[in-house]
Design an enzyme around this catalytic site. Structure first.
Site, PDB file in Angstrom:
ATOM      1  N   SER A 210       0.859  -1.188   0.000  1.00 30.44           N
ATOM      2  CA  SER A 210       0.000   0.000   0.000  1.00 30.44           C
ATOM      3  C   SER A 210       0.893   1.235   0.000  1.00 30.44           C
ATOM      4  O   SER A 210       1.579   1.521   0.983  1.00 30.44           O
ATOM      5  CB  SER A 210      -0.899  -0.003   1.236  1.00 30.44           C
ATOM      6  OG  SER A 210      -1.637   1.199   1.306  1.00 30.44           O
TER       7      SER A 210
ATOM      8  N   HIS B  98      -0.957  -1.134  -4.442  1.00 31.39           N
ATOM      9  CA  HIS B  98      -2.268  -0.688  -3.984  1.00 31.39           C
ATOM     10  C   HIS B  98      -2.180   0.804  -3.673  1.00 31.39           C
ATOM     11  O   HIS B  98      -1.317   1.235  -2.899  1.00 31.39           O
ATOM     12  CB  HIS B  98      -2.654  -1.479  -2.723  1.00 31.39           C
ATOM     13  CG  HIS B  98      -4.026  -1.202  -2.212  1.00 31.39           C
ATOM     14  ND1 HIS B  98      -5.134  -1.865  -2.686  1.00 31.39           N
ATOM     15  CD2 HIS B  98      -4.474  -0.350  -1.244  1.00 31.39           C
ATOM     16  CE1 HIS B  98      -6.210  -1.440  -2.033  1.00 31.39           C
ATOM     17  NE2 HIS B  98      -5.833  -0.516  -1.165  1.00 31.39           N
TER      18      HIS B  98
ATOM     19  N   ASP C 223      -4.396   4.034  -2.390  1.00 28.84           N
ATOM     20  CA  ASP C 223      -5.630   4.511  -1.773  1.00 28.84           C
ATOM     21  C   ASP C 223      -5.892   5.965  -2.164  1.00 28.84           C
ATOM     22  O   ASP C 223      -5.028   6.833  -1.994  1.00 28.84           O
ATOM     23  CB  ASP C 223      -5.529   4.421  -0.249  1.00 28.84           C
ATOM     24  CG  ASP C 223      -5.575   2.983   0.244  1.00 28.84           C
ATOM     25  OD1 ASP C 223      -6.454   2.232  -0.215  1.00 28.84           O
ATOM     26  OD2 ASP C 223      -4.728   2.616   1.083  1.00 28.84           O
TER      27      ASP C 223
ATOM     28  N   MET D  14      -8.414   8.906  -1.159  1.00 33.53           N
ATOM     29  CA  MET D  14      -9.386   9.305  -0.134  1.00 33.53           C
ATOM     30  C   MET D  14      -9.771  10.769  -0.315  1.00 33.53           C
ATOM     31  O   MET D  14      -8.898  11.610  -0.572  1.00 33.53           O
ATOM     32  CB  MET D  14      -8.806   9.093   1.264  1.00 33.53           C
ATOM     33  CG  MET D  14      -8.336   7.684   1.556  1.00 33.53           C
ATOM     34  SD  MET D  14      -7.771   7.509   3.262  1.00 33.53           S
ATOM     35  CE  MET D  14      -6.947   5.919   3.205  1.00 33.53           C
TER      36      MET D  14
ATOM     37  N   HIS E 137      -7.781   2.029  -5.250  1.00 39.97           N
ATOM     38  CA  HIS E 137      -8.875   1.840  -4.296  1.00 39.97           C
ATOM     39  C   HIS E 137      -9.519   3.196  -4.058  1.00 39.97           C
ATOM     40  O   HIS E 137      -8.964   4.052  -3.362  1.00 39.97           O
ATOM     41  CB  HIS E 137      -8.307   1.252  -3.001  1.00 39.97           C
ATOM     42  CG  HIS E 137      -9.320   1.000  -1.946  1.00 39.97           C
ATOM     43  ND1 HIS E 137      -8.974   0.590  -0.670  1.00 39.97           N
ATOM     44  CD2 HIS E 137     -10.673   1.083  -1.938  1.00 39.97           C
ATOM     45  CE1 HIS E 137     -10.064   0.445   0.052  1.00 39.97           C
ATOM     46  NE2 HIS E 137     -11.105   0.747  -0.684  1.00 39.97           N
TER      47      HIS E 137
ATOM     48  N   MET F  33     -11.723   5.388  -2.278  1.00 36.30           N
ATOM     49  CA  MET F  33     -12.492   5.629  -1.053  1.00 36.30           C
ATOM     50  C   MET F  33     -13.057   7.038  -1.132  1.00 36.30           C
ATOM     51  O   MET F  33     -12.676   7.943  -0.386  1.00 36.30           O
ATOM     52  CB  MET F  33     -11.601   5.429   0.174  1.00 36.30           C
ATOM     53  CG  MET F  33     -11.295   3.973   0.446  1.00 36.30           C
ATOM     54  SD  MET F  33     -10.351   3.715   1.972  1.00 36.30           S
ATOM     55  CE  MET F  33      -8.705   3.651   1.298  1.00 36.30           C
TER      56      MET F  33
ATOM     57  N   MET G 157     -12.451  -4.837   3.693  1.00 33.29           N
ATOM     58  CA  MET G 157     -11.739  -4.018   4.661  1.00 33.29           C
ATOM     59  C   MET G 157     -11.759  -4.739   6.004  1.00 33.29           C
ATOM     60  O   MET G 157     -12.829  -5.079   6.527  1.00 33.29           O
ATOM     61  CB  MET G 157     -12.389  -2.636   4.787  1.00 33.29           C
ATOM     62  CG  MET G 157     -12.331  -1.784   3.527  1.00 33.29           C
ATOM     63  SD  MET G 157     -10.641  -1.493   2.946  1.00 33.29           S
ATOM     64  CE  MET G 157      -9.906  -0.679   4.371  1.00 33.29           C
TER      65      MET G 157
ATOM     66  N   ALA H 128      -3.916   4.200   8.472  1.00 36.38           N
ATOM     67  CA  ALA H 128      -3.052   3.049   8.700  1.00 36.38           C
ATOM     68  C   ALA H 128      -2.856   2.849  10.195  1.00 36.38           C
ATOM     69  O   ALA H 128      -3.137   3.727  11.007  1.00 36.38           O
ATOM     70  CB  ALA H 128      -1.704   3.262   8.014  1.00 36.38           C
ATOM     71  N   GLY H 129      -2.382   1.653  10.560  1.00 34.06           N
ATOM     72  CA  GLY H 129      -2.014   1.393  11.948  1.00 34.06           C
ATOM     73  C   GLY H 129      -3.142   0.925  12.843  1.00 34.06           C
ATOM     74  O   GLY H 129      -2.971   0.849  14.065  1.00 34.06           O
TER      75      GLY H 129
ATOM     76  N   ASP I 115      -7.541  -6.008   3.306  1.00 33.81           N
ATOM     77  CA  ASP I 115      -6.871  -4.719   3.440  1.00 33.81           C
ATOM     78  C   ASP I 115      -7.067  -4.190   4.858  1.00 33.81           C
ATOM     79  O   ASP I 115      -8.188  -3.873   5.245  1.00 33.81           O
ATOM     80  CB  ASP I 115      -7.451  -3.743   2.410  1.00 33.81           C
ATOM     81  CG  ASP I 115      -6.770  -2.386   2.422  1.00 33.81           C
ATOM     82  OD1 ASP I 115      -5.815  -2.181   3.189  1.00 33.81           O
ATOM     83  OD2 ASP I 115      -7.209  -1.507   1.637  1.00 33.81           O
TER      84      ASP I 115
ATOM     85  N   GLY J   4       0.928  -3.011   4.442  1.00 35.25           N
ATOM     86  CA  GLY J   4       1.303  -1.674   4.857  1.00 35.25           C
ATOM     87  C   GLY J   4       2.357  -1.699   5.932  1.00 35.25           C
ATOM     88  O   GLY J   4       3.373  -2.392   5.834  1.00 35.25           O
TER      89      GLY J   4
ATOM     90  N   SER K 161       2.247  -3.044   8.839  1.00 37.65           N
ATOM     91  CA  SER K 161       2.336  -4.301   9.588  1.00 37.65           C
ATOM     92  C   SER K 161       3.300  -5.294   8.957  1.00 37.65           C
ATOM     93  O   SER K 161       3.807  -6.183   9.642  1.00 37.65           O
ATOM     94  CB  SER K 161       0.946  -4.955   9.692  1.00 37.65           C
ATOM     95  OG  SER K 161       0.033  -4.124  10.370  1.00 37.65           O
TER      96      SER K 161
END
Length: 219
Positions: A7, A32, A34, A36, A65, A67, A136, A143-144, A174, A196, A198
């Site tokens: 991501s 990926h 995002d 937003m 993606h 959003m 999702m 994130a996180g 995701d 991401g 993680s």
């Protein structure tokens, strides 16, 4: 089969070119991205100029993606930027079937993204124009976050539905996808993994090492 997609909202944007080069060498399967709008989700992230830049840096598929509210208004824009895949949220449009059809008409893989609390019932009416479903596993926007455990059952439910249709539809997960969540996601039937902080963009090791260690989770 499984696919790994970093991501890029989690990347170091000041070193984007070098990080994408490292990720390409590590053999990731897609990127990926995002988008937003600060409306559908409470955050702003990347835009069409960023997608154009990434398109110049890699030949890997770009997974956009959206959003955003009324994503149907932006499908052609991101197609022109070089998108290979576009997912739109079921919750964000009143015209899901026609929007997915529009994505496919542009020669792009069409995805439906859904929030954790959204039922899978609507899929029975659009699965024939859907190439992948983005589940999702956290609430979208930042994130996180922590993986929502109930999503394991949701992945399994979706996998069973797809098998019942006989369609070739991939399941993308995701949100907090890493060593602690990938094994159960795989067992439940997920095939595409958005990575991401993680899994990839952290200080545990180099980017290439982090991707390699993530791949070991599938062996």
């Amino acid at each position: 089969m499984y696919k790994l997609g970093p991501s890029l909202m989690c990347a170091d944007l000041g070193n984007l070119e070098s990080q994408i080069s490292e990720l390409d060498k590590a053999g990731v399967d897609f990127y990926h991205i995002d988008i937003m709008d600060g409306n559908f989700v409470p955050n702003f992230t990347l835009g069409p100029d960023f997608v154009r830049t990434v398109r110049k840096l890699t030949d890997k598929p770009l997974d956009i993606h959206l959003m955003v509210n009324k994503p149907e208004n932006y499908i052609e824009l991101f197609a022109d930027c070089g998108a290979d895949m576009i997912s739109i949220h079921e919750e964000a449009t009143a015209h899901l079937q026609s929007s997915l059809t529009k994505i496919k008409s542009l020669g792009i893989r069409a995805g439906v993204a859904i929030n954790p609390a959204t039922s899978l019932d609507f899929l029975k009416y659009v699965y024939n124009v859907t190439d992948y479903v983005v589940l999702m596993t956290v609430n979208p926007g930042f994130a996180g976050q922590t993986f929502i455990p109930a999503m394991y059952d949701k992945i399994a439910e979706l996998h069973a539905f797809i098998q019942s249709t006989g369609m070739d539809i991939e399941i993308q997960v995701d949100g907090n996808i890493g060593a602690g969540t990938i094994p159960k996601c795989r067992e439940a039937g997920a095939s595409m993994y958005v990575l991401g902080t993680s899994a990839v963009f952290n200080d545990a090791g180099s980017i290439q090492d982090n991707v390699a260690n993530t791949r070991k989770l599938f062996n």
